[in-house]
Design a protein around this motif. Structure first.
Motif, short mmCIF file in Angstrom:
data_model
loop_
_atom_site.label_atom_id
_atom_site.label_comp_id
_atom_site.label_asym_id
_atom_site.label_seq_id
_atom_site.Cartn_x
_atom_site.Cartn_y
_atom_site.Cartn_z
N ASN A 50 0.83 -1.21 0.00
CA ASN A 50 0.00 0.00 0.00
C ASN A 50 0.87 1.26 0.00
O ASN A 50 0.57 2.23 -0.71
CB ASN A 50 -0.94 0.02 1.21
CG ASN A 50 -2.11 -0.94 1.05
OD1 ASN A 50 -2.43 -1.34 -0.06
ND2 ASN A 50 -2.73 -1.31 2.16
N LEU A 51 1.93 1.22 0.81
CA LEU A 51 2.83 2.37 0.88
C LEU A 51 3.49 2.61 -0.49
O LEU A 51 3.54 3.75 -0.96
CB LEU A 51 3.90 2.14 1.96
CG LEU A 51 4.94 3.24 2.11
CD1 LEU A 51 4.27 4.53 2.57
CD2 LEU A 51 6.03 2.82 3.10
N LYS A 52 3.96 1.53 -1.14
CA LYS A 52 4.58 1.67 -2.45
C LYS A 52 3.57 2.19 -3.47
O LYS A 52 3.90 3.04 -4.30
CB LYS A 52 5.18 0.34 -2.91
CG LYS A 52 6.45 -0.03 -2.18
CD LYS A 52 7.00 -1.34 -2.67
CE LYS A 52 8.27 -1.71 -1.89
NZ LYS A 52 8.82 -3.00 -2.31
N ALA A 53 2.36 1.66 -3.41
CA ALA A 53 1.32 2.10 -4.36
C ALA A 53 1.00 3.57 -4.13
O ALA A 53 0.85 4.35 -5.09
CB ALA A 53 0.06 1.25 -4.20
N ARG A 54 0.88 3.96 -2.87
CA ARG A 54 0.60 5.36 -2.54
C ARG A 54 1.75 6.26 -2.99
O ARG A 54 1.55 7.33 -3.57
CB ARG A 54 0.37 5.49 -1.03
CG ARG A 54 -0.42 6.70 -0.65
CD ARG A 54 -0.74 6.73 0.82
NE ARG A 54 0.17 5.82 1.53
CZ ARG A 54 -0.16 5.11 2.60
NH1 ARG A 54 -1.31 5.25 3.16
NH2 ARG A 54 0.68 4.29 3.16
N GLN A 55 3.01 5.80 -2.76
CA GLN A 55 4.16 6.58 -3.20
C GLN A 55 4.20 6.69 -4.73
O GLN A 55 4.50 7.76 -5.27
CB GLN A 55 5.46 5.94 -2.68
CG GLN A 55 5.66 6.12 -1.19
CD GLN A 55 6.87 5.33 -0.67
OE1 GLN A 55 7.34 4.40 -1.32
NE2 GLN A 55 7.36 5.70 0.51
N ALA A 56 3.88 5.59 -5.40
CA ALA A 56 3.85 5.61 -6.88
C ALA A 56 2.76 6.57 -7.37
O ALA A 56 2.98 7.34 -8.32
CB ALA A 56 3.62 4.20 -7.43
N ALA A 57 1.59 6.53 -6.73
CA ALA A 57 0.50 7.43 -7.12
C ALA A 57 0.90 8.88 -6.87
O ALA A 57 0.63 9.76 -7.70
CB ALA A 57 -0.77 7.08 -6.35
#
Length: 181
Positions: A50-57
Motif C-alpha cells: 500500500n505504501l509503495k502504491a501510494r508513493q507511486a501514485a
C-alpha cells in the motif's frame, strides 16, 4: 498388581497425559503464534505494498503536476513571444507610416520634386502621343497595304475575266468555223 504399583502406573499415566496435554497445548499455541506471525507478515507486506502504491501514485501526481506546470509555462512563454512580436509589428508599422507621411510631406513641400513630377508627367504624355502617332502611321500603312492588295486582286480578277472572255470568244469562233465546214 499391587495398589502401589497401580497408583504408580496411574500417576505415570497421569503425568504422561499431562505432558501430552501440555505438548498439545504447546503445539496448538505454537501453531496459533505461527499463524499470527504469518498474518502479521501478510499485514506488513500489505502495508508495504500500500505504501509503495501510494508513493507511486503520489509520484505520478507530482509528474502530472510538473508536466502541467511546464505546459503552462510554455504556453505563457508562447503568448509572451506572440505579444512581443505583435508589439514589434505594430512598432514597425507605425514607423513605416511615419516615414511615409514624412516622405509625402517632403514631396508636397518641395518645389524641385513638384517640377520633377511635372516633367515626368509631360514625358509620359509625350511618350503616349508618340505611341499614338506611331500607331496612326502603322494603321495608315496597313490601310494602304490593304487597299493596294484589293486593287491588285481586282486587277487580277479583271484580267482573268478578260482572258476567259477571250477564250470563250475563241471557243465560239472555233465552233462557228467547225459548223461552217
Amino acid at each position: 498388581m499391587t495398589a502401589h504399583r497401580v497408583e504408580r502406573v496411574t500417576a505415570l499415566r497421569r503425568a504422561e497425559e499431562s505432558r501430552v496435554a501440555e505438548l498439545s497445548r504447546y503445539s496448538q499455541q505454537s501453531r496459533w503464534l505461527s499463524n499470527c506471525a504469518e498474518k502479521e507478515s501478510m499485514v506488513d507486506q500489505a502495508r508495504e505494498a500500500n505504501l509503495k502504491a501510494r508513493q507511486a501514485a503520489e509520484e505520478e501526481q507530482r509528474k502530472q503536476l510538473l508536466e502541467k506546470q511546464e505546459a503552462r509555462q510554455r504556453e505563457l512563454a508562447s503568448k509572451e513571444m506572440e505579444r512581443q512580436m505583435l508589439d514589434q509589428l505594430k512598432k514597425e508599422k507605425k514607423e513605416q507610416d511615419r516615414h511615409e507621411r514624412e516622405m509625402q510631406r517632403i514631396c508636397d513641400t518641395s518645389e524641385e520634386l513638384k517640377d520633377l513630377e511635372r516633367q515626368i508627367k509631360m514625358a509620359y504624355i509625350k511618350k503616349e502621343r508618340a505611341a499614338q502617332h506611331q500607331e496612326a502611321l502603322l494603321l495608315r500603312k496597313l490601310e494602304g497595304d490593304r487597299e493596294q492588295a484589293m486593287e491588285e486582286l481586282m486587277e487580277y480578277n479583271r484580267q482573268l475575266d478578260i482572258r476567259r472572255q477571250g477564250e470563250r470568244a475563241s471557243e465560239r469562233r472555233k465552233q462557228l468555223t467547225a459548223q461552217k465546214e
